[in-house]
Write a protein that holds these residues in place. Structure first.
Motif, PDB file in Angstrom:
ATOM      1  N   LYS A 120      39.257   8.207  28.617  1.00 12.51           N
ATOM      2  CA  LYS A 120      38.165   8.422  29.566  1.00 12.51           C
ATOM      3  C   LYS A 120      38.618   8.093  30.985  1.00 12.51           C
ATOM      4  CE  LYS A 120      33.378   7.155  30.645  1.00 12.51           C
ATOM      5  NZ  LYS A 120      33.547   7.625  31.970  1.00 12.51           N
ATOM      6  N   PHE A 121      39.371   7.000  31.127  1.00 14.60           N
ATOM      7  CA  PHE A 121      39.895   6.635  32.439  1.00 14.60           C
ATOM      8  C   PHE A 121      40.741   7.769  33.003  1.00 14.60           C
ATOM      9  CE2 PHE A 121      43.555   5.049  34.857  1.00 14.60           C
ATOM     10  CZ  PHE A 121      42.902   4.493  35.946  1.00 14.60           C
ATOM     11  N   TRP A 122      41.688   8.288  32.200  1.00 19.85           N
ATOM     12  CA  TRP A 122      42.566   9.363  32.682  1.00 19.85           C
ATOM     13  C   TRP A 122      41.759  10.625  32.976  1.00 19.85           C
ATOM     14  CZ3 TRP A 122      46.593   7.757  34.812  1.00 19.85           C
ATOM     15  CH2 TRP A 122      47.386   6.751  34.268  1.00 19.85           C
ATOM     16  N   ASP A 123      40.790  10.939  32.140  1.00 20.27           N
ATOM     17  CA  ASP A 123      39.957  12.125  32.388  1.00 20.27           C
ATOM     18  C   ASP A 123      39.214  12.000  33.720  1.00 20.27           C
ATOM     19  OD1 ASP A 123      40.804  13.154  29.972  1.00 20.27           O
ATOM     20  OD2 ASP A 123      38.946  12.669  28.892  1.00 20.27           O
ATOM     21  N   ASP A 124      38.636  10.831  33.960  1.00 21.21           N
ATOM     22  CA  ASP A 124      37.912  10.599  35.218  1.00 21.21           C
ATOM     23  C   ASP A 124      38.852  10.683  36.421  1.00 21.21           C
ATOM     24  OD1 ASP A 124      35.630  10.233  33.722  1.00 21.21           O
ATOM     25  OD2 ASP A 124      35.602   8.041  33.941  1.00 21.21           O
ATOM     26  N   LYS A 125      40.021  10.089  36.303  1.00 22.14           N
ATOM     27  CA  LYS A 125      40.974  10.088  37.417  1.00 22.14           C
ATOM     28  C   LYS A 125      41.510  11.486  37.703  1.00 22.14           C
ATOM     29  CE  LYS A 125      40.536   6.093  38.759  1.00 22.14           C
ATOM     30  NZ  LYS A 125      39.869   5.903  40.024  1.00 22.14           N
ATOM     31  N   GLN A 126      41.676  12.296  36.665  1.00 20.26           N
ATOM     32  CA  GLN A 126      42.154  13.665  36.874  1.00 20.26           C
ATOM     33  C   GLN A 126      41.150  14.475  37.695  1.00 20.26           C
ATOM     34  OE1 GLN A 126      42.930  14.704  32.747  1.00 20.26           O
ATOM     35  NE2 GLN A 126      45.103  14.860  33.225  1.00 20.26           N
ATOM     36  N   GLN A 183      39.127  13.124  39.928  1.00 20.58           N
ATOM     37  CA  GLN A 183      39.081  12.518  41.257  1.00 20.58           C
ATOM     38  C   GLN A 183      40.326  12.775  42.091  1.00 20.58           C
ATOM     39  OE1 GLN A 183      38.423   8.335  40.583  1.00 20.58           O
ATOM     40  NE2 GLN A 183      36.575   8.690  39.387  1.00 20.58           N
ATOM     41  N   SER A 184      41.462  13.014  41.454  1.00 22.95           N
ATOM     42  CA  SER A 184      42.724  13.074  42.187  1.00 22.95           C
ATOM     43  C   SER A 184      43.620  14.191  41.671  1.00 22.95           C
ATOM     44  CB  SER A 184      43.456  11.736  42.059  1.00 22.95           C
ATOM     45  OG  SER A 184      44.792  11.841  42.474  1.00 22.95           O
ATOM     46  N   ASP A 185      44.048  15.057  42.586  1.00 28.21           N
ATOM     47  CA  ASP A 185      44.998  16.107  42.210  1.00 28.21           C
ATOM     48  C   ASP A 185      46.329  15.506  41.786  1.00 28.21           C
ATOM     49  OD1 ASP A 185      43.171  18.105  42.739  1.00 28.21           O
ATOM     50  OD2 ASP A 185      43.887  18.439  44.793  1.00 28.21           O
ATOM     51  N   LYS A 186      46.706  14.417  42.439  1.00 24.58           N
ATOM     52  CA  LYS A 186      47.978  13.762  42.100  1.00 24.58           C
ATOM     53  C   LYS A 186      47.965  13.306  40.639  1.00 24.58           C
ATOM     54  CE  LYS A 186      51.166  10.236  43.806  1.00 24.58           C
ATOM     55  NZ  LYS A 186      51.398   9.201  44.815  1.00 24.58           N
ATOM     56  N   VAL A 187      46.871  12.681  40.217  1.00 21.63           N
ATOM     57  CA  VAL A 187      46.764  12.236  38.830  1.00 21.63           C
ATOM     58  C   VAL A 187      46.633  13.440  37.900  1.00 21.63           C
ATOM     59  CG1 VAL A 187      45.382  10.909  37.179  1.00 21.63           C
ATOM     60  CG2 VAL A 187      45.795   9.996  39.468  1.00 21.63           C
ATOM     61  N   ALA A 188      45.924  14.459  38.334  1.00 18.10           N
ATOM     62  CA  ALA A 188      45.764  15.661  37.517  1.00 18.10           C
ATOM     63  C   ALA A 188      47.107  16.326  37.228  1.00 18.10           C
ATOM     64  CB  ALA A 188      44.829  16.647  38.210  1.00 18.10           C
ATOM     65  N   ASN A 189      48.066  16.159  38.130  1.00 21.64           N
ATOM     66  CA  ASN A 189      49.378  16.778  37.954  1.00 21.64           C
ATOM     67  C   ASN A 189      50.346  15.936  37.130  1.00 21.64           C
ATOM     68  OD1 ASN A 189      48.761  19.154  39.353  1.00 21.64           O
ATOM     69  ND2 ASN A 189      49.165  18.172  41.316  1.00 21.64           N
ATOM     70  N   LEU A 190      49.926  14.739  36.718  1.00 24.74           N
ATOM     71  CA  LEU A 190      50.793  13.918  35.872  1.00 24.74           C
ATOM     72  C   LEU A 190      50.911  14.555  34.495  1.00 24.74           C
ATOM     73  CD1 LEU A 190      49.481  10.309  36.638  1.00 24.74           C
ATOM     74  CD2 LEU A 190      51.538  11.399  37.553  1.00 24.74           C
ATOM     75  N   THR A 191      52.098  14.487  33.930  1.00 28.93           N
ATOM     76  CA  THR A 191      52.275  15.003  32.574  1.00 28.93           C
ATOM     77  C   THR A 191      51.686  14.013  31.577  1.00 28.93           C
ATOM     78  OG1 THR A 191      54.402  13.914  32.249  1.00 28.93           O
ATOM     79  CG2 THR A 191      54.429  16.133  33.249  1.00 28.93           C
ATOM     80  N   GLU A 192      51.463  14.488  30.380  1.00 28.63           N
ATOM     81  CA  GLU A 192      50.963  13.613  29.314  1.00 28.63           C
ATOM     82  C   GLU A 192      51.947  12.476  29.058  1.00 28.63           C
ATOM     83  OE1 GLU A 192      48.451  11.980  26.555  1.00 28.63           O
ATOM     84  OE2 GLU A 192      48.014  13.600  27.964  1.00 28.63           O
TER      85      GLU A 192
END
Length: 156
Positions: free
Chosen positions: A82-88, A90-99
């Motif tokens: 849930k934390f990662w989903d929320d951050k993705q 909120q932030s393009d930088k986090v959205a671009n992180l690989t799994e």
């Protein structure tokens, strides 16, 4: 090689990170650290990590603080997702992180919390242990506008 690093390059990287964390805090941090017991020193190191890694601070604030504020004393993989989903969102930088990067960061964050005594080392669901923070450290955190870090660790 005071860090028992596997290579000179790794030792330099560790030293660079330690220096960055110390520099992020007021110089009065050093005497406080030296006179604190091991538990206090671990908490101060964790707080220094939170001050230099905003994503880690967000993890502690959004997962640990919220769980404690709700009266819950554990968090699990679903909370991390849930934390990662929320951050993705909120932030393009986090959205671009690989799994793989997200998994590595989460593993690091879990290790930080475990090493500081904030959680146990269970796989899956981890117990959250509210730290007993010395009056000196609490006063220092408040004096240096670090109440958000204090709240993140205690659920206040």
């Amino acid at each position: 090689n005071i860090f028992a690093a596997s290579s000179p390059e790794r030792a330099k990287l560790i030293m660079s990170n330690v220096a960055k964390r110390i520099e992020a805090l007021d110089p009065s941090f050093i005497p406080l650290f030296v006179r604190s017991d091991v538990v206090g020193q671990k908490l101060l190191c964790l707080i220094a990590c939170m001050c230099t890694d905003t994503l880690f601070f967000d993890f502690v604030n959004d997962v640990i603080r919220v769980k404690l504020a709700l009266g819950l004393n554990e968090y699990g993989d679903s909370d991390a997702r849930k934390f990662w989903d929320d951050k993705q969102i909120q932030s393009d930088k986090v959205a671009n992180l690989t799994e793989a990067t997200r998994k590595r960061l989460l593993s690091t964050y879990k290790q930080y919390l475990y090493n500081a005594g904030i959680t146990d080392g269970n796989v899956g669901s981890r117990k959250i242990i509210v730290p007993i923070i010395s009056a000196d450290i609490v006063a220092w955190l408040r004096e240096h506008d670090l109440q958000p870090a204090l709240a993140a660790l205690t659920g206040e």
